[in-house]
Write a protein that holds these residues in place. Structure first.
Motif, short mmCIF file in Angstrom:
data_model
loop_
_atom_site.label_atom_id
_atom_site.label_comp_id
_atom_site.label_asym_id
_atom_site.label_seq_id
_atom_site.Cartn_x
_atom_site.Cartn_y
_atom_site.Cartn_z
N VAL A 150 0.84 -1.21 0.00
CA VAL A 150 0.00 0.00 0.00
C VAL A 150 0.87 1.26 0.00
O VAL A 150 0.49 2.30 -0.53
CB VAL A 150 -0.94 0.00 1.24
CG1 VAL A 150 -1.71 1.31 1.36
CG2 VAL A 150 -1.90 -1.19 1.20
N TYR A 151 2.06 1.15 0.61
CA TYR A 151 2.90 2.35 0.81
C TYR A 151 4.12 2.38 -0.11
O TYR A 151 5.00 3.20 0.07
CB TYR A 151 3.32 2.43 2.28
CG TYR A 151 2.12 2.30 3.21
CD1 TYR A 151 1.15 3.31 3.26
CD2 TYR A 151 1.92 1.16 3.99
CE1 TYR A 151 0.03 3.18 4.07
CE2 TYR A 151 0.81 1.03 4.80
CZ TYR A 151 -0.13 2.04 4.83
OH TYR A 151 -1.25 1.92 5.63
N LYS A 152 4.15 1.48 -1.10
CA LYS A 152 5.31 1.43 -2.01
C LYS A 152 5.17 2.42 -3.17
O LYS A 152 4.07 2.65 -3.67
CB LYS A 152 5.42 0.01 -2.62
CG LYS A 152 5.92 -1.03 -1.63
CD LYS A 152 7.26 -1.63 -2.07
CE LYS A 152 7.86 -2.48 -0.97
NZ LYS A 152 7.20 -3.78 -0.88
N GLY A 153 6.30 3.00 -3.61
CA GLY A 153 6.32 3.78 -4.85
C GLY A 153 6.00 5.25 -4.66
O GLY A 153 5.89 6.00 -5.64
N TYR A 154 5.83 5.69 -3.43
CA TYR A 154 5.57 7.11 -3.15
C TYR A 154 5.83 7.33 -1.67
O TYR A 154 6.03 6.36 -0.92
CB TYR A 154 4.12 7.48 -3.49
CG TYR A 154 3.12 6.85 -2.56
CD1 TYR A 154 2.79 5.50 -2.65
CD2 TYR A 154 2.53 7.60 -1.53
CE1 TYR A 154 1.91 4.91 -1.76
CE2 TYR A 154 1.64 7.01 -0.64
CZ TYR A 154 1.34 5.66 -0.77
OH TYR A 154 0.48 5.07 0.13
N GLN A 155 5.85 8.57 -1.26
CA GLN A 155 6.06 8.84 0.16
C GLN A 155 4.73 9.09 0.86
O GLN A 155 4.09 10.14 0.66
CB GLN A 155 6.99 10.05 0.34
CG GLN A 155 7.33 10.25 1.80
CD GLN A 155 8.39 11.33 2.03
OE1 GLN A 155 9.03 11.80 1.09
NE2 GLN A 155 8.55 11.71 3.27
N PRO A 156 4.28 8.10 1.64
CA PRO A 156 3.02 8.30 2.36
C PRO A 156 3.19 9.30 3.49
O PRO A 156 4.32 9.67 3.85
CB PRO A 156 2.71 6.90 2.92
CG PRO A 156 4.04 6.24 3.06
CD PRO A 156 4.93 6.83 1.99
N LEU A 157 2.10 9.73 4.08
CA LEU A 157 2.19 10.49 5.32
C LEU A 157 2.72 9.57 6.40
O LEU A 157 2.56 8.34 6.32
CB LEU A 157 0.80 10.99 5.74
CG LEU A 157 0.12 12.00 4.79
CD1 LEU A 157 -1.33 12.19 5.20
CD2 LEU A 157 0.87 13.32 4.80
N ASN A 162 5.72 5.55 -8.37
CA ASN A 162 6.81 5.17 -9.26
C ASN A 162 7.21 3.76 -8.90
O ASN A 162 8.01 3.55 -7.99
CB ASN A 162 8.01 6.10 -9.08
CG ASN A 162 7.63 7.54 -9.42
OD1 ASN A 162 7.09 7.81 -10.48
ND2 ASN A 162 7.87 8.45 -8.50
N LEU A 163 6.62 2.79 -9.55
CA LEU A 163 6.90 1.39 -9.18
C LEU A 163 7.79 0.72 -10.22
O LEU A 163 7.79 1.10 -11.37
CB LEU A 163 5.58 0.61 -9.04
CG LEU A 163 4.73 1.01 -7.83
CD1 LEU A 163 3.35 0.41 -7.92
CD2 LEU A 163 5.40 0.57 -6.53
#
Ligand code: NDP
Ligand code: 8X3
Length: 253
Positions: A205-212, A252-253
Motif C-alpha cells: 500500500v505504501y510502495k512507490g511514493y512517500q506516504p504520510l 513510481n513502481l
C-alpha cells in the motif's frame, strides 16, 4: 501560570495515536493513554512520564460498560478532561459488498462509530458542565468519498464525519471546540490490520511514493490544539503530496 491541559487519546498504542501522545507530552499536556494492548500502554507511559504526567486505561471501545467503568475510575486529578482525541479505529478487510465478511462489518461499525460514541458519552457531560473542551475526531478521506471495496469502512468514516458535524452544532452553545482531521494514506499498522497480518499486502500500500507518517497527523492535531481561544480548526483533509483522491496516487513502481 496556565494550567496544563489533560488530553485523553484513544488508540494510543500505535500509529497516529502513539505519535500524538509523544508530541503532546513534549508540549506539556498531561495524558490519559487508551488502547487494548496494555504492554504497549505501559511502555509508552514509562517513556513519556519523564516529560509529563501520564496515566493509562486499557479497554476495548466496543465494550460499553468497560468504557464507562474505565473512564469513571479516573481519580479527581484527571478530571476534567480538556481534550478528547477520538482516534481508535481501523479498517477490517477490503472486499466487494457482495462478498464482505459480516464480522468485519460489525468490527468497523462497533469500533469506529459506536466506540467513538461510547467514549464521547463519558466525557462530554463534564465538558458541557464546564463550558469548555476540545474534541478531535480522526475521520478519513474514506469519510469524504467512497472507494471501490471500501464500502463499510467508508460508511463508518462518513458516520464519523456526520457525528463530528452534529457535535459541533450541539456543543456550540457550550463553547466546546470540535475538530475533524481526515487523513489520506498514512503508514501505520492500519493496513496490517486491514489485511489481517498479511505484511506483504500491507507494505504494498505504501510502495512507490512517500506516504504520510503518523507524526504528520500528530503535528496537525497539535496545531489545532494550540490555536487561540477564538479559533477552531473545523475540518481538515490531508494527503501525501502524491495523492489526489482515494483512488489517485502517483506511484513510481
Ligand atoms: P493503527 O492500526 O496503527 O492504530 C489503531 C489504534 O486503534 C491502535 O492504537 C489500536 O489499539 C486502537 N484500536 C483499534 N481497535 C480498538 C478497539 N476495539 N478498542 C480500543 N482501541 C482500539 O492505525 P492508525 O494509527 O492509522 O489509525 C488511527 C485512526 O486513523 C483510525 O481511526 C483510522 O481509521 C484513521 N485513519 C488512518 C489512516 C491511515 O492511512 N493509516 C488514514 C485515515 C484515517 P489496540 O489494538 O491496542 O486496542
Ligand atoms: C484510511 C485511508 O484510503 O485506506 O482511512 O481508506 S484509506
Amino acid at each position: 501560570m496556565t494550567k496544563q491541559r489533560i488530553a485523553l487519546i484513544t488508540g494510543a498504542t500505535s500509529g497516529i495515536g502513539e505519535a500524538t501522545a509523544r508530541l503532546l507530552a513534549q508540549n506539556s499536556f498531561n495524558l490519559i493513554l487508551c488502547g487494548r494492548r496494555k504492554d504497549r500502554l505501559d511502555r509508552l507511559q514509562q517513556e513519556l512520564q519523564k516529560l509529563t504526567k501520564v496515566t493509562t486505561l486499557s479497554f476495548d471501545v466496543r465494550e460499553k460498560e468497560n468504557v464507562a467503568n474505565a473512564i469513571q475510575s479516573l481519580d479527581d486529578t484527571w478530571k476534567p478532561i480538556d481534550v478528547l482525541i477520538n482516534n481508535a479505529g481501523n479498517a477490517h478487510g477490503l472486499a466487494p459488498i457482495q462478498s464482505g465478511d459480516v464480522a468485519d462489518w460489525d468490527a468497523m461499525i462497533d469500533i469506529n462509530v459506536k466506540g467513538l460514541l461510547y467514549v464521547s458519552h463519558e466525557i462530554l457531560p463534564e465538558m458541557v458542565k464546564n463550558n469548555s473542551g476540545h474534541i478531535i475526531n480522526i475521520g478519513s478521506i474514506a469519510g469524504k468519498e467512497t472507494y471501490p471495496n471500501g464500502n463499510v469502512y467508508c460508511a463508518s468514516k462518513f458516520a464519523v464525519d456526520a457525528i463530528t458535524k452534529g457535535m459541533r452544532m450541539d456543543l456550540n452553545a457550550h463553547g466546546i471546540k470540535v475538530t475533524a482531521i481526515h487523513p489520506g494514506l498514512v503508514e501505520t499498522e492500519f493496513s496490517k490490520v486491514r489485511f489481517k497480518g498479511d505484511e506483504e499486502r500491507a507494505n504494498a500500500v505504501y510502495k512507490g511514493y512517500q506516504p504520510l507518517n503518523p507524526e504528520d497527523i500528530a503535528d496537525l492535531i497539535l496545531f489545532a490544539l494550540t490555536r487561540p481561544a477564538h479559533v477552531v480548526v473545523a475540518d481538515l483533509v490531508v494527503f501525501p503530496t502524491a495523492q489526489a483522491s482515494s483512488t489517485i496516487v502517483k506511484k513510481n513502481l
